[in-house]
Design a protein around this motif. Structure first.
Motif, PDB file in Angstrom:
ATOM      1  N   LEU A 114       0.802  -1.214   0.000  1.00  9.41           N
ATOM      2  CA  LEU A 114       0.000   0.000   0.000  1.00  9.41           C
ATOM      3  C   LEU A 114       0.836   1.266   0.000  1.00  9.41           C
ATOM      4  N   GLY A 115       2.103   1.139   0.344  1.00 15.53           N
ATOM      5  CA  GLY A 115       2.951   2.313   0.411  1.00 15.53           C
ATOM      6  C   GLY A 115       4.340   1.958   0.867  1.00 15.53           C
ATOM      7  N   GLU A 151      11.171  10.564   7.872  1.00 18.54           N
ATOM      8  CA  GLU A 151      10.804   9.418   7.035  1.00 18.54           C
ATOM      9  C   GLU A 151       9.622   9.842   6.171  1.00 18.54           C
ATOM     10  N   GLU A 152       9.868   9.951   4.878  1.00 21.74           N
ATOM     11  CA  GLU A 152       8.823  10.386   3.963  1.00 21.74           C
ATOM     12  C   GLU A 152       7.939   9.200   3.571  1.00 21.74           C
ATOM     13  N   THR A 153       6.692   9.482   3.332  1.00 21.40           N
ATOM     14  CA  THR A 153       5.757   8.466   2.859  1.00 21.40           C
ATOM     15  C   THR A 153       5.688   8.514   1.339  1.00 21.40           C
ATOM     16  N   VAL A 154       5.822   7.361   0.717  1.00 20.59           N
ATOM     17  CA  VAL A 154       5.733   7.257  -0.742  1.00 20.59           C
ATOM     18  C   VAL A 154       4.550   6.349  -1.058  1.00 20.59           C
ATOM     19  N   PRO A 155       3.466   6.903  -1.594  1.00 18.95           N
ATOM     20  CA  PRO A 155       2.270   6.083  -1.836  1.00 18.95           C
ATOM     21  C   PRO A 155       2.386   5.233  -3.093  1.00 18.95           C
ATOM     22  N   SER A 159      11.713   1.642   1.893  1.00 21.99           N
ATOM     23  CA  SER A 159      11.259   0.434   2.579  1.00 21.99           C
ATOM     24  C   SER A 159       9.767   0.258   2.355  1.00 21.99           C
ATOM     25  N   PHE A 160       9.397  -0.886   1.782  1.00 29.87           N
ATOM     26  CA  PHE A 160       8.000  -1.118   1.440  1.00 29.87           C
ATOM     27  C   PHE A 160       7.254  -1.752   2.612  1.00 29.87           C
ATOM     28  N   ASN A 161       6.013  -1.314   2.803  1.00 28.39           N
ATOM     29  CA  ASN A 161       5.188  -1.838   3.897  1.00 28.39           C
ATOM     30  C   ASN A 161       4.749  -3.270   3.608  1.00 28.39           C
TER      31      ASN A 161
END
Length: 488
Positions: A427-428, A463-467, A486-488
């Motif tokens: 998902l992100g 830590e930036e969020t990458v959707p 790093s992928f969730n």
């Protein structure tokens, strides 16, 4: 108008003014080149080599052991800085001093000079003071390894030592440290250069080395039957690898050699960050030996430049080079790497002394990014569209914790890139950046927006969020920077 205000106004009109954390202004061109669009395709079904928990390592001169207050469990700062790079790393004790001026003596105590000594990388330019390795140093080394969780590759003196003395030293090391802390013993540091160093006659060759290595090996094995070995720990002559591997393939755990990326005085940041044909050739030579013998390979001494070069080895450029280089060797199948350092050497990842304290140099941050990605299995990561950004590299890792991670290194000094990543589910993702104000920066390096403390403590602040947008993850990577996704 005051002169300072006038100058700042002029700079802002002609370009853009960026203030670094150190307060030094940089003038950037007003018209920045547009970011280069790049695609990165990840294929989880195409698996590569495994990165072991013991992959990361540091290397120090053996003369440092003369001071038992250096590698000791009480040296909390150095312990902390090494633990931050991993709890299963490998400390290599060797270097030029292991063959030239360090001698084991089980009956001596450290001298006053020894207790204050910090040994930086030996450059071979100055006479070396004879130093003694004592039982106290080995006992303190054991405490140091207990605190860090690391193991040791331990060099024995082949250059000026005797088989009997090597066996006596190895016996005490193994008895004190225990088999679980000794990754391997090595006999001789850069034996292919013994003739150049005056340690052997000019006629000295590989056959002479093999005979002498075998004599020392037998002496150690007679005293320590379970002693593990590696070698030949050559400087640069990889033609020595095949004969050594074929003769001692059943006697060593892995093969070893050394590599330095650039040379003085021609070494520059640009050369350090450029692809190295010499490295490719050396890895090809290693592969041929591995295919013939099945033995793994570890780069037991390496860094940017022999002896280091100020303005190159101690800069942020070395952080980008080191992180990228670690993954290059992992992709080639190496089982580990040991960055040489110590004292205040220009290229040392950790600088300092027990008296003055320790700090993480810029290169350390490249190792930190690698450590944060962790061990796991490399998977296919193919870049396309890099013609205008040729120094961009990317590596994908399926971590032992089950998470996918991508390490990006934009070594282009003048090109931002926009990387569109496909082939990963989820998902992100979160992104931590490896950055500094400029490539030659020596003090203002951060990873995840944070610096490493003198005790090794590091916690990411940004830590930036990458959707995930329609199956794509988009990362804008600034020129001369790195990142870990790093992928969730």
């Amino acid at each position: 108008m005051k002169r300072r205000s006038f100058l700042q106004s002029s700079l802002l009109l002609s370009g853009s003014l960026m203030i670094s954390r150190s307060g030094i202004a940089q003038v950037l061109p007003r018209r920045m080149l547009p970011a280069v669009p790049v695609d990165l395709a990840i294929d989880l079904t195409q698996q590569g080599h495994r990165i072991l928990p013991s992959y990361t390592g540091l290397s120090y001169e053996k003369a440092q052991l003369a001071n038992p207050d250096f590698f000791t469990g009480k040296n909390a700062q150095l312990v902390g800085l090494m633990r931050t790079l991993g709890r299963h790393g490998v400390l290599r004790i060797g270097g030029n001093t292991s063959d030239e001026n360090t001698f084991w003596n089980p009956h001596k105590k450290p001298s006053i000079k020894d207790l204050k000594m910090t040994a930086g990388p030996d450059t071979g330019r100055h006479p070396l003071r004879k130093v003694t390795i004592t039982p106290e140093s080995i006992r303190d080394l054991n405490d140091f390894l207990e605190e860090t969780g690391w193991t040791v590759i331990y060099g024995l003196n082949l250059g000026k030592g005797t088989p009997e003395n090597a066996a006596d030293e190895a016996a005490f090391v193994m008895e004190t440290l225990g088999q679980d802390k000794v990754t391997a013993f090595q006999l001789g540091n850069e034996p292919d250069a013994f003739a150049l160093k005056g340690l052997r006659p000019r006629t000295w060759d590989i056959e002479d080395y093999l005979a002498e290595w075998h004599k020392f090996y037998n002496a150690v094995k007679e005293r320590v039957p379970n002693a593990p070995f590696a070698g030949p720990d050559t400087a640069s002559n990889l033609t020595w690898l095949m004969p050594f591997a074929m003769k001692f393939r059943d006697d060593v755990r892995f093969l070893s050699s050394h590599y330095y990326a650039i040379r003085r005085p021609t070494g520059t940041i640009e050369r350090l960050l450029s692809p190295s044909q010499r490295l490719y050739k050396e890895m090809d030579a290693v592969h041929r030996v591995q295919n013939a013998t099945g033995l793994p390979f570890r780069m037991t001494e390496t860094n940017s430049c022999p002896g280091g070069k100020q303005g190159v080895s101690d800069t942020f450029a070395a952080a980008l080079w080191a992180g990228d280089y670690m993954y290059q060797l992992a992709e080639a199948g190496n089982i580990g790497i040991n960055f040489h350092g110590g004292g205040y050497g220009w290229y040392t990842p950790i600088a300092g002394t027990p008296e003055a304290g320790f700090l993480a140099r810029p290169e350390y941050y490249g190792l930190l990014l690698f450590a944060e990605a962790g061990p796991g299995r490399l998977v296919s990561a193919k870049l396309s569209g890099t013609k205008d950004a040729p120094l961009l590299t990317a590596y994908a890792l399926h971590g032992e914790d089950g998470h996918l991670r991508v390490a990006l290194f934009n070594k282009n000094a003048d090109k931002d890139v926009v990387v569109k990543i496909s082939g990963s589910a989820g998902l992100g993702a979160t992104l931590m950046r490896l950055e500094a104000p400029w490539l030659a920066d020596t003090t203002d390096v951060t990873f995840g927006g944070s610096v490493v403390g003198v005790d090794g403590r590091w916690l990411p602040l940004v830590e930036e969020t990458v959707p995930n947008k329609n199956g794509l993850y988009t990362v804008h990577l600034k020129r001369a920077s790195g990142a870990l996704l790093s992928f969730n």
